[in-house]
Design an enzyme around this catalytic site. Structure first.
Site, PDB file in Angstrom:
ATOM      1  N   HIS A  35       0.814  -1.219  -0.153  1.00  0.00           N
ATOM      2  CA  HIS A  35      -0.140   0.076  -0.032  1.00  0.00           C
ATOM      3  C   HIS A  35       0.843   1.305   0.057  1.00  0.00           C
ATOM      4  CE1 HIS A  35      -3.290  -2.754   1.476  1.00  0.00           C
ATOM      5  NE2 HIS A  35      -2.430  -3.213   2.388  1.00  0.00           N
ATOM      6  N   TYR A  51      -8.885   3.918  10.758  1.00  0.00           N
ATOM      7  CA  TYR A  51      -7.390   4.044  11.435  1.00  0.00           C
ATOM      8  C   TYR A  51      -6.475   5.278  10.706  1.00  0.00           C
ATOM      9  CZ  TYR A  51      -5.667   1.198   7.116  1.00  0.00           C
ATOM     10  OH  TYR A  51      -5.201   0.856   6.178  1.00  0.00           O
ATOM     11  N   ARG A 126     -11.131  -3.800  -5.499  1.00  0.00           N
ATOM     12  CA  ARG A 126     -11.021  -4.477  -4.056  1.00  0.00           C
ATOM     13  C   ARG A 126     -12.450  -4.180  -3.358  1.00  0.00           C
ATOM     14  NH1 ARG A 126      -7.327  -3.410   1.299  1.00  0.00           N
ATOM     15  NH2 ARG A 126      -7.007  -5.565   1.477  1.00  0.00           N
ATOM     16  N   ARG A 132     -13.839  -4.398  10.796  1.00  0.00           N
ATOM     17  CA  ARG A 132     -13.200  -3.572  11.615  1.00  0.00           C
ATOM     18  C   ARG A 132     -12.716  -2.456  10.508  1.00  0.00           C
ATOM     19  NH1 ARG A 132      -7.863  -4.472  10.784  1.00  0.00           N
ATOM     20  NH2 ARG A 132      -7.506  -6.473   9.995  1.00  0.00           N
ATOM     21  N   TYR A 159     -11.331  -9.131   0.258  1.00  0.00           N
ATOM     22  CA  TYR A 159     -10.615  -9.387   1.831  1.00  0.00           C
ATOM     23  C   TYR A 159     -11.912  -9.699   2.628  1.00  0.00           C
ATOM     24  CZ  TYR A 159      -7.560  -8.176   5.415  1.00  0.00           C
ATOM     25  OH  TYR A 159      -6.639  -8.084   6.508  1.00  0.00           O
ATOM     26  N   HIS A 183      -4.563 -13.011   1.474  1.00  0.00           N
ATOM     27  CA  HIS A 183      -4.226 -13.338   2.670  1.00  0.00           C
ATOM     28  C   HIS A 183      -4.777 -14.776   2.946  1.00  0.00           C
ATOM     29  CE1 HIS A 183      -2.966  -9.231   2.618  1.00  0.00           C
ATOM     30  NE2 HIS A 183      -3.741  -8.694   3.505  1.00  0.00           N
ATOM     31  N   ASP A 251       2.718  -6.726   2.059  1.00  0.00           N
ATOM     32  CA  ASP A 251       1.691  -6.204   2.886  1.00  0.00           C
ATOM     33  C   ASP A 251       2.363  -4.743   3.693  1.00  0.00           C
ATOM     34  OD1 ASP A 251      -0.698  -5.723   3.953  1.00  0.00           O
ATOM     35  OD2 ASP A 251      -0.242  -6.616   5.808  1.00  0.00           O
ATOM     36  N   ASN A 256      -2.191  -1.415  10.932  1.00  0.00           N
ATOM     37  CA  ASN A 256      -2.969  -1.876  12.144  1.00  0.00           C
ATOM     38  C   ASN A 256      -2.355  -2.975  12.779  1.00  0.00           C
ATOM     39  OD1 ASN A 256      -5.399  -0.586  11.791  1.00  0.00           O
ATOM     40  ND2 ASN A 256      -5.951  -1.623  10.033  1.00  0.00           N
TER      41      ASN A 256
HETATM   42  C1  0GY Z   1      -3.927  -5.326   4.400  1.00  0.00           C
HETATM   43  C2  0GY Z   1      -4.544  -5.177   5.758  1.00  0.00           C
HETATM   44  C3  0GY Z   1      -5.433  -4.473   6.461  1.00  0.00           C
HETATM   45  C4  0GY Z   1      -6.006  -3.248   5.980  1.00  0.00           C
HETATM   46  C5  0GY Z   1      -6.340  -2.904   4.786  1.00  0.00           C
HETATM   47  O1  0GY Z   1      -7.716  -1.607   3.481  1.00  0.00           O
HETATM   48  C6  0GY Z   1      -7.238  -1.564   4.470  1.00  0.00           C
HETATM   49  O2  0GY Z   1      -7.092  -0.837   5.331  1.00  0.00           O
HETATM   50  O3  0GY Z   1      -6.150  -3.850   3.859  1.00  0.00           O
HETATM   51  C7  0GY Z   1      -5.640  -4.814   7.770  1.00  0.00           C
HETATM   52  O4  0GY Z   1      -5.716  -4.247   8.833  1.00  0.00           O
HETATM   53  O5  0GY Z   1      -5.765  -6.161   7.859  1.00  0.00           O
HETATM   54  O6  0GY Z   1      -3.159  -4.853   3.961  1.00  0.00           O
HETATM   55  O7  0GY Z   1      -4.692  -6.115   3.879  1.00  0.00           O
END
Ligand code: 0GY
Length: 297
Positions: A35, A51, A126, A132, A159, A183, A251, A256
């Site tokens: 990211h 967050y 996505r 959360r 996800y 994941h 990742d 988080n």
């Molecule tokens: C990830 C992990 C997270 C966050 C996000 O979109 C997001 O904010 O994907 C997570 O907190 O599990 O990189 O997939």
């Protein structure tokens, strides 16, 4: 690298000084899940975010790529930027063709906006089901988006967490085109790799030849902590069984993360254990991501 002083106040969750990996990735290896966050002064975070991360922009990402011996990035829009994909798109545009993107879009986004994203290097959308992280989106809205991006040849990245798989399976089966599960569907790795929970995901991979997965995120899934011995068997199982439909990514910048700040060099070192032969490494790190993100290269 010491980036901890570059944050604008959000949470720094990445290791500031990752080791140089002992494992040398094959030339051309792709980090297929990472990211960019901000920098917030230029690309503000979304008001609806759950967050606030520290700034982790494209320059840091590309420096990390080089430090780790990787060649390309797939930058996945994270929830803290909502549906404003500007930071990700800016990173794609300045990557010299070495980054592709996965966007988060509204179902009624204009066609010419999608065309602009495609031209910048976006190749997927996505759908985030992790409660959360985002407020829920109705499945029919996601379905409409998935149908709209088919004309561009994009795929869908989903996800979700393992307890939601049974409920989501019919939807995943109906989605058009290639669907990539982030994941490994977030299994509970304290359960056996041949236990019923992971078997549900493996069975779906068997049933659905258009389903791919990222064997990523041991840092989130682990109970034991680094070097992630409890997650490796899950990753390896999928790599060996579905070698043509797996992707790997760091990742970074690990939003988080609470338990530890993952060392991306150590994450690269896990590749030798999850893909133990050169042929599997070639599929995981190069052939599969290139087929999905750089099919014309
Ligand atoms: C990830 C992990 C997270 C966050 C996000 O979109 C997001 O904010 O994907 C997570 O907190 O599990 O990189 O997939």
């Amino acid at each position: 690298m010491n980036d901890s002083d570059k944050t604008t106040g959000g949470e720094v969750t990445w290791h500031p000084d990752p080791k140089r990996p002992d494992f040398t990735p094959p030339s051309g290896a792709v980090d297929a899940h990472c990211h960019v966050f901000g920098p917030a002064g230029e690309f503000p975070f979304a008001p609806e975010r759950k967050y606030t991360p520290g700034d982790a922009g494209k320059d840091m990402l590309f420096a990390l790529r080089d430090h780790l011996g990787l060649s390309r990035n797939v930058i996945v829009q994270a929830s803290c930027h909502g549906k404003d994909n500007s930071a990700m798109i800016d990173a794609l545009r300045t990557s010299g063709g070495l980054a592709r993107g996965v966007a988060v879009v509204a179902h009624d986004i204009a066609d010419d906006e999608l065309d602009m994203m495609h031209e910048a290097g976006v190749r997927g959308v996505r759908f985030n089901f992790v409660k959360r992280l985002v407020d829920a989106t109705p499945r029919e809205v996601f379905m409409r988006t998935a149908e709209r991006v088919q004309r561009l040849g994009w795929h869908v990245v989903v996800y979700f967490e393992a307890p939601d798989l049974a409920d989501l399976s019919p939807f995943l089966k109906e989605l058009p085109g290639i669907v990539v599960v982030d994941h490994m569907g977030r299994p509970d790795v304290s359960q056996p790799v041949d236990g019923p929970e992971f078997a549900r995901f493996v069975t779906l991979m068997e049933e659905l030849p258009t389903l791919w997965t990222k064997v990523s995120c041991p840092e989130r899934l682990t109970v034991a902590g680094p070097p992630y011995d409890d997650v490796v068997p899950f990753q390896r199982h999928l790599v060996e069984r579905f070698s043509g439909r797996v992707l790997w990514g760091t990742d970074w910048p690990h939003p988080n993360m609470k338990s530890h700040r993952p060392d991306d060099g150590l994450l690269v070192d896990t590749i030798a254990r999850i893909a133990p032969t050169p042929a599997l490494q070639q599929a995981l790190l190069i052939d599969n991501p290139m087929r999905l993100y750089w099919p014309d290269a």
